[in-house]
Enzyme design. Structure first.
Site, PDB file in Angstrom:
ATOM      1  CE1 TYR A 184      56.840  31.541  -0.269  1.00 50.41           C
ATOM      2  CE2 TYR A 184      54.648  30.647  -0.629  1.00 50.41           C
ATOM      3  CZ  TYR A 184      55.926  30.514  -0.121  1.00 50.41           C
ATOM      4  OH  TYR A 184      56.285  29.374   0.530  1.00 50.41           O
ATOM      5  CD  GLN A 236      57.738  24.645   2.458  1.00 49.54           C
ATOM      6  OE1 GLN A 236      56.958  25.397   3.027  1.00 49.54           O
ATOM      7  NE2 GLN A 236      57.466  23.369   2.266  1.00 49.54           N
ATOM      8  CD  GLU A 252      90.314  10.411  -0.759  1.00 51.54           C
ATOM      9  OE1 GLU A 252      89.358   9.641  -0.630  1.00 51.54           O
ATOM     10  OE2 GLU A 252      91.491  10.026  -0.799  1.00 51.54           O
ATOM     11  CE  LYS A 276      62.142  29.170   4.357  1.00 53.97           C
ATOM     12  NZ  LYS A 276      61.606  29.284   2.993  1.00 53.97           N
ATOM     13  CG  ASN A 296      93.152   5.710   2.356  1.00 54.57           C
ATOM     14  OD1 ASN A 296      94.184   5.506   1.706  1.00 54.57           O
ATOM     15  ND2 ASN A 296      92.310   4.753   2.672  1.00 54.57           N
ATOM     16  CG  HIS A 349      99.689  22.147 -18.971  1.00 55.76           C
ATOM     17  ND1 HIS A 349      98.582  22.350 -19.762  1.00 55.76           N
ATOM     18  CD2 HIS A 349     100.475  23.247 -19.130  1.00 55.76           C
ATOM     19  CE1 HIS A 349      98.691  23.506 -20.390  1.00 55.76           C
ATOM     20  NE2 HIS A 349      99.834  24.079 -20.009  1.00 55.76           N
ATOM     21  CG  ASN A 384      53.416  34.942   0.955  1.00 51.36           C
ATOM     22  OD1 ASN A 384      53.468  33.831   1.491  1.00 51.36           O
ATOM     23  ND2 ASN A 384      52.542  35.248   0.019  1.00 51.36           N
ATOM     24  CB  SER A 391      92.595   0.303   4.122  1.00 55.74           C
ATOM     25  OG  SER A 391      92.161  -0.931   3.600  1.00 55.74           O
ATOM     26  CE  LYS A 398      95.804   3.250   0.528  1.00 53.26           C
ATOM     27  NZ  LYS A 398      94.597   2.904  -0.235  1.00 53.26           N
TER      28      LYS A 398
HETATM   29  N1  ARG Z   1      56.764  27.480   4.796  1.00 53.50           N
HETATM   30  C1  ARG Z   1      56.729  28.523   3.834  1.00 53.50           C
HETATM   31  C2  ARG Z   1      58.117  28.684   3.181  1.00 53.50           C
HETATM   32  O1  ARG Z   1      59.051  28.142   3.703  1.00 53.50           O
HETATM   33  C3  ARG Z   1      56.339  29.779   4.505  1.00 53.50           C
HETATM   34  C4  ARG Z   1      55.527  30.706   3.670  1.00 53.50           C
HETATM   35  C5  ARG Z   1      54.215  30.129   3.396  1.00 53.50           C
HETATM   36  N2  ARG Z   1      53.388  31.015   2.665  1.00 53.50           N
HETATM   37  C6  ARG Z   1      52.278  30.610   2.095  1.00 53.50           C
HETATM   38  N3  ARG Z   1      51.600  31.496   1.443  1.00 53.50           N
HETATM   39  N4  ARG Z   1      51.903  29.375   2.122  1.00 53.50           N
HETATM   40  O2  ARG Z   1      58.250  29.298   2.163  1.00 53.50           O
END
Ligand code: ARG
Length: 445
Positions: free
Chosen positions: A322, A327, A295, A330, A290, A160, A115, A282, A288
């Site tokens: 935690y 997770q 975009e 990520k 674009n 506007h 953690n 296109s 065209k």
């Molecule tokens: N893979 C976990 C995350 O990305 C790592 C931490 C996991 N901790 C646990 N107590 N399972 O958050």
């Protein structure tokens, strides 16, 4: 359960293996390979601290350090890969270390938890990437300023999306440079606020070992030392949210600029031509061209907002400390980072390579009574209160619309019919070049 420790860091208290579906659902090793290097960096600092605090002998510390360094070297050279059988990169590194150095490798995880480990890794990664994004913003800002300096052409400014007053293409670019300056500062603010080390917070309650958290914080480059509270240290994802928030505002700016590029490069505006390299054609309409680059920048903005909203929702109901929900930070960060990186680069190239059309911008200024405010300013300089001047010019605009004329095309008699204050000297004041040279407007040139 015999081989649990081949790919997992736990198992002792279980009768059964996890279901294969659950294993895939739970693990995130393959999606977070980018945490491998920060994880090893964090472990190296942890080992140095363990030696310093007597948790490892010098010899053990050397063995672990060399083992971790060899994993890093093999990872970088591609000699080893991490597959989905590992729960996460922390698991991969620790088990790989144990396989390399034997029993002593099992001492690595004393006085830390995944953690505090994952939050340390993530902070190391986020910090490095925010510095990189700040560099990309700098580069884009420099390009905006360069393009600005080369293109001081008068063009209509809008409110506007109606023609409003004359500005310059240069000034438009400089407006976006200002936004980028704030975006960079937001990134730097986030970097400053997050700069505390979670390492040593343990699972949630610190550790009974007398460890040195200031030492690891310093070794890992956290300028504000260790996190003050163990519970907060492992639970805090503010820095990810703050990064996503800074990214969202940055993307909003890039998206607004993209919208301008799409409009300006259309036949309706014709103010610019985008370089072929950043446009597409296109499959059916041969004519065209674009503005797909712009975009996509506009379109991908929603993805970053989505990640910010998703992570805010993920975090809002979590009790300390935690929870596995976290997770989710990520993917939110990594995908947003990729969007921001690509969009900054593509937008910079689009701006650097566009061709402005000053004559078309100038023609657009001629229509839309873009000098009406300045005509009123003229009357004010002659002593008329602004509200009256506004009314006079408003009446003239109405008259011009009926006659199909511009303000500067009216005769002095026509002008005087509405207000006797007008004199011959009004005409030079109604040209856009004169307007841009008056008062504080000169800043736009
Ligand atoms: N893979 C976990 C995350 O990305 C790592 C931490 C996991 N901790 C646990 N107590 N399972 O958050």
């Amino acid at each position: 359960m015999a081989d649990a420790y081949e790919t997992r860091l736990w198992g002792g208290r279980f009768h059964e293996d996890e279901d294969a579906l659950m294993q895939r659902f739970n693990g995130n090793a393959c999606e977070t390979l980018w945490l491998m290097e920060p994880d090893i960096e964090g472990s190296l600092a942890h080992v140095a601290m363990q030696v310093r605090c007597g948790l490892l002998t010098e010899g053990e510390g050397k063995t672990l350090t060399e083992g971790l360094e060899s994993i890093l070297a093999d990872w970088r050279s591609g000699a080893i890969t991490c597959g989905p059988e590992y729960e996460d990169v922390h698991t991969f590194v620790e088990l790989n270390l144990i396989r390399r150095v034997g029993e002593v490798g099992k001492k690595l995880h004393a006085a830390r938890s995944r953690n505090d480990q994952v939050n340390t890794d993530m902070k190391l990664y986020v910090k490095a990437q925010l510095h990189r994004v700040a560099g990309l913003i700098d580069s884009f800002t420099a390009t905006l300023k360069e393009v600005a300096d080369k293109n001081p052409w008068p063009m209509p400014g809008y409110t506007h999306l109606q023609r409003a007053q004359v500005v310059t293409f240069k000034y438009y670019m400089l407006a976006y440079a200002e936004m980028m300056a704030r975006d960079k500062q937001r990134v730097l603010n986030a970097l400053d606020l997050m700069d505390e080390s979670p390492l040593g917070c343990g699972a949630l309650a610190g550790t009974t070992h007398q460890i040195d958290r200031a030492f690891t914080a310093e070794k890992l480059g956290f300028s504000h030392g260790p996190c003050k509270n163990f519970l907060d240290g492992v639970s805090d994802r503010d820095y990810v949210l703050e990064s996503l928030s800074a990214f969202s505002i940055l993307m909003m700016h890039l998206s607004r600029l993209s919208e301008e590029l799409v409009l300006w490069s259309s036949a309706e505006f014709g103010f610019i031509t985008l370089d072929d390299k950043y446009t597409t054609g296109s499959s059916i309409m041969p004519q065209k061209k674009n503005a797909d680059g712009a975009e996509l920048v506009r379109g991908q903005t929603g993805r970053v907002y989505g990640h910010l909203t998703a992570l805010l929702c993920t975090m809002k109901g979590l009790p300390l400390a935690y929870n596995k929900d976290m997770q989710e930070d990520k993917l939110a960060f990594y995908d947003s980072l990729n969007v921001v990186t690509a969009c900054l680069q593509v937008t910079e190239r689009m701006i650097a390579t566009l061709t402005p059309h000053p004559e078309i911008m100038r023609a657009a200024i001629k229509k839309g009574f873009i000098n009406a405010t300045e005509a009123a300013d003229y009357l004010v300089r002659k002593g008329m209160p602004f509200r009256d001047a506004h009314s006079v010019v408003g009446q003239l605009v109405l008259y011009c619309e009926q006659q199909g004329k511009a303000l500067e095309e009216l005769s002095l008699e026509e002008l005087k019919a509405v207000s006797p204050v007008f004199e011959e000297d009004v005409y030079p004041e109604l040209t856009c070049d004169a307007i841009l040279h008056r008062g504080i407007k000169q800043e736009m040139l």
